[in-house]
Every structure is written in structure tokens, then in C-alpha cells.
Design a protein around this motif. Structure first.
Motif, PDB file in Angstrom:
ATOM      1  N   GLY A  31      23.866  52.358  18.957  1.00 49.65           N
ATOM      2  CA  GLY A  31      23.946  51.197  18.079  1.00 49.65           C
ATOM      3  C   GLY A  31      22.611  50.489  17.942  1.00 49.65           C
ATOM      4  N   ALA A  32      22.606  49.472  17.135  1.00 51.85           N
ATOM      5  CA  ALA A  32      21.409  48.639  16.958  1.00 51.85           C
ATOM      6  C   ALA A  32      21.185  47.829  18.233  1.00 51.85           C
ATOM      7  CB  ALA A  32      21.595  47.705  15.772  1.00 51.85           C
ATOM      8  N   PRO A  33      19.932  47.613  18.600  1.00 49.95           N
ATOM      9  CA  PRO A  33      19.653  46.806  19.791  1.00 49.95           C
ATOM     10  C   PRO A  33      20.315  45.432  19.683  1.00 49.95           C
ATOM     11  CG  PRO A  33      17.642  47.846  19.013  1.00 49.95           C
ATOM     12  CD  PRO A  33      18.691  48.068  17.956  1.00 49.95           C
ATOM     13  N   ALA A  34      20.818  44.972  20.830  1.00 47.54           N
ATOM     14  CA  ALA A  34      21.410  43.632  20.931  1.00 47.54           C
ATOM     15  C   ALA A  34      20.604  42.895  21.996  1.00 47.54           C
ATOM     16  CB  ALA A  34      22.878  43.720  21.300  1.00 47.54           C
ATOM     17  N   GLY A  35      19.539  42.288  21.576  1.00 49.82           N
ATOM     18  CA  GLY A  35      18.632  41.660  22.538  1.00 49.82           C
ATOM     19  C   GLY A  35      17.979  42.734  23.385  1.00 49.82           C
ATOM     20  N   VAL A  36      18.101  42.620  24.687  1.00 50.52           N
ATOM     21  CA  VAL A  36      17.488  43.592  25.599  1.00 50.52           C
ATOM     22  C   VAL A  36      18.352  44.828  25.795  1.00 50.52           C
ATOM     23  CG1 VAL A  36      16.168  41.829  26.827  1.00 50.52           C
ATOM     24  CG2 VAL A  36      18.461  42.455  27.652  1.00 50.52           C
ATOM     25  N   PHE A  37      19.532  44.846  25.208  1.00 53.20           N
ATOM     26  CA  PHE A  37      20.469  45.957  25.410  1.00 53.20           C
ATOM     27  C   PHE A  37      20.468  46.927  24.234  1.00 53.20           C
ATOM     28  CE2 PHE A  37      22.346  42.285  27.646  1.00 53.20           C
ATOM     29  CZ  PHE A  37      22.221  42.769  28.943  1.00 53.20           C
ATOM     30  N   LEU A  38      20.710  48.199  24.546  1.00 55.22           N
ATOM     31  CA  LEU A  38      20.879  49.230  23.525  1.00 55.22           C
ATOM     32  C   LEU A  38      22.266  49.836  23.746  1.00 55.22           C
ATOM     33  CD1 LEU A  38      19.457  50.584  21.169  1.00 55.22           C
ATOM     34  CD2 LEU A  38      18.608  52.303  22.765  1.00 55.22           C
ATOM     35  N   PRO A  39      23.218  49.578  22.835  1.00 55.63           N
ATOM     36  CA  PRO A  39      24.603  49.972  23.068  1.00 55.63           C
ATOM     37  C   PRO A  39      24.965  51.380  22.593  1.00 55.63           C
ATOM     38  CG  PRO A  39      24.477  48.638  21.099  1.00 55.63           C
ATOM     39  CD  PRO A  39      23.067  48.731  21.652  1.00 55.63           C
TER      40      PRO A  39
END
Length: 142
Positions: A31-39
């Protein structure tokens, strides 16, 4: 209210590398990065949020229930990519899959050293299966 597992954080040295590895093996999307996370989100909506850290990473275990067809596809990707596989979590049966509960299962490591597992039947669903304890060689596996 029913309780459902929603997400977990997966520590890695390189979130891109680890997320893409899992997504490629399982046939999922990053998925698209969510802040520091990559889902990476599974079919039942559980999200594995990959996070890059600069510290020692303790090994974690993540198991994924897949269909027989998805297992074949993931196993083929592992063999093609020359990723070592084993029928057990301790590495005592390399280049093999297990047949627990009449299904199939395999273990392998991700780039961060986490233990990953794919299974086609949840453990304990067929304790009397004649295939319990059986392993099979995987041609071409390392």
C-alpha cells in the motif's frame, strides 16, 4: 462486539525491501506509505505495517492461511527466487513442505530474519489425518 485482529507492526532494516518481499511471495500489494509505515494488507483486512528501524530486531513469526492454488503459486515463487524453505520451524527438514492436518505448509525467512509460514489448513483441523508428520521433497528448492 466481536474482536478482530486489525494490524501489527513488523520491524525491519528496510521497510521497502521487507514489505515488497512479503507482497511478492504472497501475491499481495504494497500500500501507500502511512507516515513511517508501509502497509501490506491481507484478504481478511489485517494490515502488516512495516517499519524501518536501526536496532537489533528480534525474530517474530507470522503465519498466513492460503488456498491450495495460492500455496502452489507462493511455493513456486520461493523456489524460483532460491529462498531456502523447510517443513518445520527449526530448519530440521530443509527443501521440504509439511502435510499437517491434511494440508500443506512451509517455513522461510524474510529479509529482516522473521520466520514466515504459509499453510493451507489451520493447525488442529484434522488431528487424525494420516498425513500428520508427513513431509514432501520440493524439487528445485534450496
Amino acid at each position: 462486539m466481536s474482536v478482530e485482529f486489525n494490524h501489527t507492526i513488523v520491524l525491519s532494516r528496510d521497510r521497502e525491501k521487507s514489505a515488497r518481499f512479503l507482497a511478492e511471495i504472497l501475491g499481495l500489494e504494497v500500500g501507500a506509505p502511512a507516515g513511517v509505515f508501509l502497509p501490506v494488507t491481507t484478504a481478511n483486512g489485517v494490515t502488516l505495517d512495516f517499519l524501518t528501524i536501526d536496532a537489533d530486531i528480534p525474530m517474530q513469526h507470522y503465519a498466513f492461511l492460503v488456498s491450495e492454488e495460492e500455496f502452489d503459486e507462493a511455493l513456486a515463487r520461493l523456489v524460483t527466487a532460491r529462498i531456502p524453505i523447510q517443513a518445520d520451524p527449526h530448519g530440521n527438514q530443509p527443501r521440504r513442505i509439511n502435510r499437517h492436518d491434511g494440508g500443506r505448509g512451509v517455513y522461510f525467512l524474510d529479509p529482516a530474519g522473521h520466520g514466515l509460514e504459509i499453510i493451507t489448513r489451520p493447525y488442529g483441523t484434522d488431528p487424525s489425518s494420516p498425513l500428520n508428520g508427513v513431509t514432501e521433497d520440493v524439487p528445485g528448492a534450496v
